[in-house]
Design a protein around this motif. Structure first.
Motif, PDB file in Angstrom:
ATOM      1  N   PRO A 249       0.835  -1.208   0.000  1.00 43.25           N
ATOM      2  CA  PRO A 249       0.000   0.000   0.000  1.00 43.25           C
ATOM      3  C   PRO A 249       0.866   1.253   0.000  1.00 43.25           C
ATOM      4  O   PRO A 249       1.905   1.311   0.663  1.00 43.25           O
ATOM      5  CB  PRO A 249      -0.796  -0.117   1.304  1.00 43.25           C
ATOM      6  N   LEU A 250       0.424   2.249  -0.745  1.00 43.05           N
ATOM      7  CA  LEU A 250       1.140   3.516  -0.749  1.00 43.05           C
ATOM      8  C   LEU A 250       1.000   4.217   0.598  1.00 43.05           C
ATOM      9  O   LEU A 250       1.964   4.798   1.106  1.00 43.05           O
ATOM     10  CB  LEU A 250       0.597   4.418  -1.866  1.00 43.05           C
ATOM     11  N   PHE A 251      -0.195   4.147   1.192  1.00 40.95           N
ATOM     12  CA  PHE A 251      -0.467   4.902   2.414  1.00 40.95           C
ATOM     13  C   PHE A 251      -0.697   3.996   3.616  1.00 40.95           C
ATOM     14  O   PHE A 251      -1.130   2.842   3.475  1.00 40.95           O
ATOM     15  CB  PHE A 251      -1.712   5.775   2.225  1.00 40.95           C
ATOM     16  N   GLU A 252      -0.445   4.552   4.789  1.00 39.85           N
ATOM     17  CA  GLU A 252      -0.862   3.914   6.033  1.00 39.85           C
ATOM     18  C   GLU A 252      -2.338   4.239   6.243  1.00 39.85           C
ATOM     19  O   GLU A 252      -2.738   5.410   6.216  1.00 39.85           O
ATOM     20  CB  GLU A 252      -0.040   4.441   7.207  1.00 39.85           C
ATOM     21  N   THR A 253      -3.159   3.217   6.429  1.00 39.01           N
ATOM     22  CA  THR A 253      -4.605   3.425   6.568  1.00 39.01           C
ATOM     23  C   THR A 253      -5.146   2.616   7.740  1.00 39.01           C
ATOM     24  O   THR A 253      -4.506   1.674   8.222  1.00 39.01           O
ATOM     25  CB  THR A 253      -5.357   2.988   5.297  1.00 39.01           C
ATOM     26  N   VAL A 259      -6.708   7.434   5.374  1.00 38.46           N
ATOM     27  CA  VAL A 259      -5.259   7.567   5.366  1.00 38.46           C
ATOM     28  C   VAL A 259      -4.810   8.329   6.609  1.00 38.46           C
ATOM     29  O   VAL A 259      -5.344   9.400   6.934  1.00 38.46           O
ATOM     30  CB  VAL A 259      -4.786   8.298   4.094  1.00 38.46           C
ATOM     31  N   ALA A 260      -3.828   7.769   7.301  1.00 40.86           N
ATOM     32  CA  ALA A 260      -3.262   8.433   8.476  1.00 40.86           C
ATOM     33  C   ALA A 260      -2.531   9.701   8.048  1.00 40.86           C
ATOM     34  O   ALA A 260      -2.117   9.840   6.891  1.00 40.86           O
ATOM     35  CB  ALA A 260      -2.312   7.486   9.199  1.00 40.86           C
ATOM     36  N   LEU A 261      -2.381  10.619   8.989  1.00 38.83           N
ATOM     37  CA  LEU A 261      -1.677  11.867   8.721  1.00 38.83           C
ATOM     38  C   LEU A 261      -0.411  11.938   9.562  1.00 38.83           C
ATOM     39  O   LEU A 261      -0.354  11.405  10.673  1.00 38.83           O
ATOM     40  CB  LEU A 261      -2.571  13.069   9.042  1.00 38.83           C
ATOM     41  N   SER A 270       2.966   4.432   3.807  1.00 38.35           N
ATOM     42  CA  SER A 270       3.141   3.237   4.629  1.00 38.35           C
ATOM     43  C   SER A 270       4.622   3.007   4.899  1.00 38.35           C
ATOM     44  O   SER A 270       5.488   3.389   4.099  1.00 38.35           O
ATOM     45  CB  SER A 270       2.544   2.013   3.929  1.00 38.35           C
ATOM     46  N   ALA A 271       4.917   2.385   6.022  1.00 40.05           N
ATOM     47  CA  ALA A 271       6.313   2.072   6.352  1.00 40.05           C
ATOM     48  C   ALA A 271       6.906   1.136   5.303  1.00 40.05           C
ATOM     49  O   ALA A 271       8.088   1.241   4.949  1.00 40.05           O
ATOM     50  CB  ALA A 271       6.388   1.441   7.739  1.00 40.05           C
TER      51      ALA A 271
END
Length: 463
Positions: A249-253, A259-261, A270-271
């Motif tokens: 995933p591109l983003f942490e969700t 999507v987390a900020l 994402s890490a």
């Protein structure tokens, strides 16, 4: 005939430029410059040629001839271009060429692009024993491009530049800056007119690489099928490989795909994708600068229609590249954080938080501070939220012709592979692809009225 890029170039030139030169009913070859008077002027043939072209999408070539003209190798490309208004574009080329002469007046002002493509063309014009000629064609009248498939003008330019730059004979005459590696205009800028050499010489790095890399057979009979074939051998294969962590995933969700900020209010990567970008980037650069080998990263933003996807269920959203070489500096600013092991991610191989980078621009659009990524926000996020409509992944790899197949089976360098893949993905999935460049002007990404209701910020970024 062997299947190499050299033979592809020669076959294409034979059935286009050379065919027109040898045909009695065409005006080719058309000389550009009349130098018989006190000042340089356009030849009558050049004006007749450019004004006689109708409206439409054109590919054109500025070239020299190595007399006597017998084969395609006697046609030396100087500049490849595309336009929707060939009369005006060719007029501009003459004026800019004239204004760049004589090249003895050229001076390096220290800025990127100081030695421009027009300075380059002017140097070729001065040093060549051949006149400078022009050839053009209405793309709608040519059913196939050099790879044997229908094409559009933006894609065709990239294909022809890629073939010309890969040819061992045209190392220094070709003046194109787009669709060639960043390393090339950077090296040009260091020496100015001394870059230009018209005699056969040592092939450039890409031509040597391509000669050492075998051509791979492909089976797709359409561009869409070729895209699926490429996806099957790259993204799908790594998703199904138990030793790989893909899809990433591109983003942490959270579970709802919100999507987390970050602490600064940016959309948070994402890490896992940060680890992948750094690891792949390290194959290209280190603390000393650009490493030998891979020249940068290729990436594909995508979504899935299944947890065990077939190639058809891998939906392309965006295709791009990040070159390790910069156009001005040897090490691209996009890779400085990775090369020097910095914690910062402002640029981060184009996926950084800065205002001119993908995540930064998308954050600014989602929160109403800008609109550069409106199409992305509209397609990826629920209106008025930072919640994804569907999980969104990023495939990113150091581009390696030995490890990853090229779009048409012929080896391609990174700056060439990117537009070729965009062309294939557009053919397969025109409604989902969000690239605005290297696709037709009437592509959905360029004509659809994208809308996005921004998310109100609770407090300013950075507080």
């Amino acid at each position: 005939m062997s299947r190499t890029k050299e033979t592809l170039w020669e076959r294409w030139v034979t059935r286009t430029v050379l065919e027109d030169i040898t045909a009695a009913e065409t005006p080719d070859p058309v000389e550009i410059v009349d130098d018989s008077g006190a000042e340089l002027t356009r030849t009558d043939a050049y004006d007749d040629y450019r004004l006689g072209r109708g409206a439409g999408d054109y590919l054109y070539l500025l070239y020299l001839l190595d007399e006597p003209v017998e084969t395609a190798t006697d046609i030396i490309p100087v500049y490849v271009g595309e336009t929707g208004n060939i009369a005006n574009r060719l007029l501009e080329h003459f004026r800019r060429l004239r204004d760049s002469l004589p090249t003895t007046e050229w001076a390096d002002d220290g800025s990127w692009g100081s030695y421009s493509k027009y300075d380059h063309i002017a140097t070729v014009y001065e040093r060549a024993t051949s006149p400078l000629y022009v050839w053009g064609c209405d793309i709608d009248e040519r059913e196939q491009g050099p790879y044997g498939f229908p094409t559009y003008r933006h894609e065709l330019e990239a294909k022809i530049v890629g073939l010309a730059h890969s040819h061992p004979r045209f190392t220094r005459a070709l003046a194109n800056r787009d669709f060639v590696p960043n390393r090339v205009p950077q090296e040009m800028a260091k020496v100015g007119p001394e870059w230009v050499g018209l005699e056969a010489e040592t092939p450039n790095e890409e031509a040597r690489m391509i000669r050492e890399t075998p051509t791979v057979n492909v089976t797709g009979e359409t561009k869409g099928a070729l895209w699926l074939e490429w996806v099957d051998q790259t993204i799908r294969r790594e998703i199904h490989d138990p030793e790989m962590v893909d899809p990433i995933p591109l983003f942490e969700t959270d579970e709802d795909l919100t999507v987390a900020l970050t602490e600064r209010g940016q959309l948070k990567r994402s890490a896992a994708i940060e680890t992948r970008i750094r690891a792949e980037g390290k194959q290209c650069v280190n603390a000393d600068g650009v490493k030998e080998g891979q020249s940068g990263l290729l990436y594909v933003l995508y979504q899935l229609e299944s947890t065990t996807p077939s190639p058809e269920e891998i939906v392309p959203r965006y295709i791009g590249k990040a070159e390790a070489y910069g156009k001005k500096n040897t090490l691209s600013a996009n890779f400085e954080e990775i090369a020097k092991d910095r914690a910062g991610t402002q640029k981060f191989a184009r996926w950084g938080d800065g205002n001119a980078y993908h995540v930064g621009e998308l954050t600014n659009t989602v929160f109403g501070d800008d609109s550069k990524k409106r199409s992305w926000a509209s397609e990826l996020f629920e209106q008025g939220t930072h919640r994804l409509k569907a999980q969104t992944y990023l495939w990113v790899r150091a581009w390696d012709n030995q490890q990853y197949p090229s779009p048409y089976g012929y080896p391609a360098y990174l700056a060439e592979a990117e537009p070729l893949l965009i062309g294939l993905a557009y053919a397969a999935s025109p409604e989902t692809l969000l690239n605005h460049n290297e696709v037709p002007a009437d592509a959905p990404a360029n004509t659809r009225a994208f809308e996005f209701q921004p998310v109100p910020r609770e407090e300013p970024v950075g507080k």
